[in-house]
Design a protein around this motif. Structure first.
Motif, mmCIF file in Angstrom:
data_model
loop_
_atom_site.group_PDB
_atom_site.id
_atom_site.type_symbol
_atom_site.label_atom_id
_atom_site.label_comp_id
_atom_site.label_asym_id
_atom_site.label_seq_id
_atom_site.Cartn_x
_atom_site.Cartn_y
_atom_site.Cartn_z
ATOM 1 N N ASP A 95 3.273 -8.745 11.802
ATOM 2 C CA ASP A 95 3.111 -9.447 10.805
ATOM 3 C C ASP A 95 2.265 -10.747 11.002
ATOM 4 O O ASP A 95 1.627 -11.195 10.384
ATOM 5 N N LYS A 96 2.440 -11.052 12.220
ATOM 6 C CA LYS A 96 2.112 -12.468 12.647
ATOM 7 C C LYS A 96 0.801 -12.365 13.502
ATOM 8 O O LYS A 96 -0.228 -13.320 13.613
ATOM 9 N N ILE A 97 0.595 -11.409 14.320
ATOM 10 C CA ILE A 97 -0.439 -11.180 15.111
ATOM 11 C C ILE A 97 -1.410 -10.059 15.029
ATOM 12 O O ILE A 97 -2.418 -10.029 15.787
ATOM 13 N N ALA A 117 7.294 -3.570 -0.120
ATOM 14 C CA ALA A 117 7.540 -5.043 0.735
ATOM 15 C C ALA A 117 6.454 -5.897 0.493
ATOM 16 O O ALA A 117 5.175 -5.319 0.129
ATOM 17 N N PRO A 118 6.655 -6.964 0.540
ATOM 18 C CA PRO A 118 5.565 -8.151 0.242
ATOM 19 C C PRO A 118 4.723 -7.759 1.571
ATOM 20 O O PRO A 118 5.319 -7.485 2.664
ATOM 21 N N GLY A 119 3.369 -8.165 1.409
ATOM 22 C CA GLY A 119 2.492 -8.118 2.528
ATOM 23 C C GLY A 119 2.743 -8.754 3.894
ATOM 24 O O GLY A 119 2.633 -8.125 4.964
ATOM 25 N N GLY A 120 3.425 -9.948 3.839
ATOM 26 C CA GLY A 120 3.695 -10.844 4.791
ATOM 27 C C GLY A 120 4.972 -10.344 5.645
ATOM 28 O O GLY A 120 5.043 -10.794 6.820
ATOM 29 N N THR A 142 -3.933 -6.938 6.437
ATOM 30 C CA THR A 142 -4.379 -6.878 4.931
ATOM 31 C C THR A 142 -3.945 -5.746 4.314
ATOM 32 O O THR A 142 -3.820 -4.548 4.838
ATOM 33 N N ASP A 143 -4.025 -5.846 2.866
ATOM 34 C CA ASP A 143 -3.889 -4.517 2.113
ATOM 35 C C ASP A 143 -5.169 -3.580 2.278
ATOM 36 O O ASP A 143 -6.230 -4.126 2.833
ATOM 37 N N PHE A 144 -4.986 -2.189 1.867
ATOM 38 C CA PHE A 144 -6.317 -1.373 2.070
ATOM 39 C C PHE A 144 -7.367 -1.917 1.190
ATOM 40 O O PHE A 144 -7.348 -2.677 0.145
ATOM 41 N N LEU A 157 -1.602 -2.296 -1.817
ATOM 42 C CA LEU A 157 -0.221 -1.732 -1.575
ATOM 43 C C LEU A 157 0.521 -2.003 -2.844
ATOM 44 O O LEU A 157 1.378 -1.431 -3.480
ATOM 45 N N THR A 158 0.726 -3.455 -3.059
ATOM 46 C CA THR A 158 1.719 -3.964 -4.086
ATOM 47 C C THR A 158 1.402 -4.823 -5.339
ATOM 48 O O THR A 158 2.010 -4.742 -6.351
#
Length: 542
Positions: free
Chosen positions: A309-311, A151-154, A537-539, A5-6
Motif C-alpha cells: 500500500d505504501k511502496i 476496502a478503501p484504496g489506501g 491506483t484503482d483500475f 473499485l469503490t
C-alpha cells in the motif's frame, strides 16, 4: 469510461463491516483450502489406500497426479464461477463454491479402499478431486474481490493480504487436524480408518463457513453496477475482448500467478515431502516443523500486503522473485544439512555410482525391464542420491568400492529388494531409520522454512489487491480468476508431480528445484516488463 473499485457507491463500509467481511471471507478461504490441502497432507496414506503399487515411486507419482487433477480443473471452475460471479454476484457464488468443496472433501473420507472395490476407488477419488478443483477455481477470486471491493484504496493491500494468509492457514489447519487426530488414537486405528476423520471434519467446517458467509451482504461495487445496468453481458467473452485485457491476462498468468504459486508450493509441499522422504525425518516431526514454519510465516503475507500500500505492488513481487533465484537452492541445502546431517555426510563420503550400457529407469512403470532399472527404482524409493554413468558393463560402487550384485534379490518384489539395498548401504554408513533432529537443528530447519515463507509472502501478499486493480469491475471476477487459476492450477498444481519425477530420474533430491527456479525466472522477466510501478491506483483503462 474509467472504472474503479469503490468510488461508484455512496456509502463506505464501517469498520465493523470491514472486520466481518475480512473474517468471513478469510475463514471460508481457510476452510476451503483446508479441504484441498488435506489430500496432500495425507498423501502417503492416500497412495496406499487408493493407488496401491509394488513400485513405491509410482505410488507417489499417482498420488501427486491425483493432486494435480484437482488443480487442472481449477481454470474451468474459474470460468464457470467467474461468469456467475460477474452476472449474479460475488456473495452467492462463493457460497456455492464452499458448499461444493465441503461435500467433495467429506466424500473422500467415505470411499472404500481399492482393496475393497478395485479400480472404482481411484476413479471416484479422481472425480472428487475434479469437483474440488472446480470449487476452488471459483473460491479465491470471489473472496479476494469481495474484500477488495469493500476496502478503501489506501489499505487494500493490507486487508486483502488476510485472504492470501488464509491460503497458508488452510495448510496449517490441515496439519493441526491431522496431528490432533493421530494423537487421539492408536497407530493401528489411525492407519485402519482414523485417517478418514480429517476429511469428515470438512462437514463441520462447511457449516461454520456457511453460517459466517450468510451474514454478508453483496459487494457494494456489484450492487452499484447492477443498479446502473452495467453488468457484463458475457463476462468470459468480454475478458478477452475488453481493450488491453489480453495483455493484462498474460501478465497476470506468467508474471504473477505462475511465479508466486511455485514458490509457495515449493516452500510447503516440497519442503514437507523433502523432509519426510529424502531426509527421512519422522513423519509427525516433519509435519510439526512445517506447520510451525507455515504458521509463523503467515505474518509475512500481512507485512508485504500492507507494505505494498505504501511502496506499490510491483516492488515486493519483483524483489521476492529475484531473491528466490538467489536463495532457493542454498535454503534447501541448509535444510537438508540440518535435518539429517548423518545421511548427508554418508552420501558425500560414500557416493553411489551406477554404471551400465543402457540403464533406463521409468518412474511410471510398475516394474522395470532390467536389473539396472530395478536398482535405480530401489535407490529412488529409498531416497538415495546416486550418479548414473555410461559403461560397457552393469556395475555399482559405493564410496569407490564395487558391490557384489550377484547377491541382490532381483526376482523379489520391490519391498524385499529395498530392504536388501538398505542393508548393503548401511555397511557404508547410511542410516535409513527415521530421525528426529535435535532442538538446534530443528530451529535451523524452521529458519530455512521461514526464509521460504518470507519469499512467498513478498510475492503472494500484495497479489489479491494487485489483481483486483488490474481489471475492470464488470468482468473482474472472470478476468482475474482465469489467469490466476491457470497459473496456480498448472504451474503450481503439477509441481509436486514434476519435481518428484525429476528427482526420481536424476537421483538428486535437490534436482526438482530447477522446475521452480525456471518458472520464477520467467515470472521475474514478465513482471519487470509488464507490471506498473508507482503507488497503487484503482483500475484505469490503458
Amino acid at each position: 469510461m474509467t472504472e474503479v473499485l469503490t468510488k461508484d457507491h455512496d456509502v463506505q463500509p464501517s469498520a465493523s463491516d470491514i472486520r466481518l467481511v475480512i473474517a468471513a471471507s478469510s475463514a471460508g478461504t481457510v476452510f476451503e483450502w483446508y479441504d484441498f490441502f488435506i489430500y496432500g497432507t495425507l498423501a502417503s496414506i492416500i497412495g496406499k489406500t487408493f493407488f496401491p503399487s509394488d513400485n513405491a515411486t509410482l505410488q507417489v507419482l499417482l498420488v501427486w497426479a491425483g493432486f494435480a487433477v484437482g488443480f487442472g480443473f481449477r481454470p474451468l471452475g474459474a470460468i464457470l464461477f467467474g461468469y456467475l460471479g460477474d452476472k449474479l454476484g460475488r456473495k452467492y457464488t462463493f457460497l456455492v463454491t464452499v458448499t461444493l468443496m465441503g461435500i467433495a472433501t467429506a466424500g473422500v473420507g467415505l470411499i472404500p479402499s481399492a482393496a475393497s472395490i478395485g479400480l472404482a476407488a481411484p476413479a471416484i477419488i479422481i472425480l472428487l478431486r475434479v469437483l474440488q478443483g472446480l470449487a476452488l477455481g471459483g473460491e479465491y477470486g470471489g473472496a479476494a474481490i469481495y474484500v477488495a471491493e469493500h476496502a478503501p484504496g489506501g489499505r487494500r493491500g493490507y486487508y486483502t493480504s488476510y485472504i492470501q494468509a488464509s491460503v497458508v492457514g488452510g495448510f496449517v489447519l490441515s496439519l493441526i487436524v491431522v496431528l490432533s487426530s493421530k494423537a487421539l488414537m492408536s497407530e493401528a486405528v489411525w492407519l485402519s480408518w482414523g485417517w478418514r476423520v480429517p476429511f469428515l471434519v470438512s462437514l463441520a467446517l462447511l457449516a461454520i463457513s456457511l453460517w459466517m458467509r450468510l451474514k454478508l451482504s453483496e459487494s457494494p461495487v456489484f450492487q452499484a453496477m447492477k443498479e446502473q445496468g452495467e453488468l457484463a453481458g458475457n463476462p468470459f467473452v468480454e475478458s478477452f475482448t475488453y481493450p488491453g485485457n489480453k495483455r493484462r491476462i498474460f501478465i497476470a498468468l506468467f508474471g504473477i500467478a505462475a511465479g508466486l504459486t511455485v514458490i509457495w508450493y515449493t516452500a510447503m509441499f516440497s519442503g514437507l515431502s523433502f523432509l519426510k522422504s529424502a531426509m527421512r525425518v519422522e513423519d509427525t516431526v516433519a509435519e510439526i516443523i512445517v506447520g510451525i514454519g507455515a504458521c509463523v510465516g503467515m505474518v509475512f503475507f500481512i507485512i508485504f500486503g500492507a507494505m505494498s500500500d505504501k511502496i506499490g505492488r510491483k516492488k515486493p513481487i519483483v524483489f521476492g522473485y529475484a531473491a528466490t533465484l538467489l536463495l532457493l537452492f542454498p535454503t534447501f541445502w541448509l535444510m537438508g544439512s540440518a535435518a539429517n546431517p548423518e545421511l548427508a555426510a554418508a552420501a558425500k563420503a560414500n557416493p553411489v555410482v551406477v554404471s551400465g550400457p543402457d540403464c533406463h529407469y521409468s518412474p511410471f512403470a510398475s516394474e522395470q525391464d532390467s536389473n539396472c532399472g530395478k536398482l535405480l527404482a530401489d535407490l529412488a524409493a529409498s531416497g538415495v542420491t546416486y550418479e548414473l554413468q555410461k559403461a560397457p558393463d552393469f556395475a555399482v560402487t559405493v564410496g569407490g568400492s564395487p558391490t557384489d550384485l550377484s547377491r541382490y534379490p532381483w526376482s523379489e518384489k520391490a519391498a524385499a529388494r529395498g530392504t536388501a539395498l538398505q542393508t548393503e548401504l548401511a555397511a557404508h554408513g547410511y542410516d535409513f531409520a527415521k530421525v528426529t533432529p535435535s532442538l538446534g537443528r530443528t530451529l535451523t530447519v524452521v529458519a530455512a522454512l521461514l526464509m521460504l515463507m518470507a519469499l512467498s509472502g513478498a510475492t503472494y501478499g500484495p497479489v489479491a489487491a494487485l489483481l483486483s486493480e488490474m481489471f475492470p469491475p464488470r468482468i473482474r471476477y472472470s478476468s482475474m480468476s482465469i489467469p490466476y487459476h491457470l497459473g496456480t492450477g498448472y504451474f503450481g498444481g503439477f509441481l509436486p508431480l514434476i519435481s518428484s519425477y525429476i528427482v526420481a530420474r536424476t537421483g538428486d533430491p535437490y534436482a526438482g528445484l530447477w522446475y521452480t527456479w525456471v518458472i520464477v525466472l520467467v515470472a521475474l522477466v514478465v513482471s519487470v516488463w509488464g507490471l506498473k510501478g508507482g503507488l497503487p491506483t484503482d483500475f484505469k483503462d490503458d
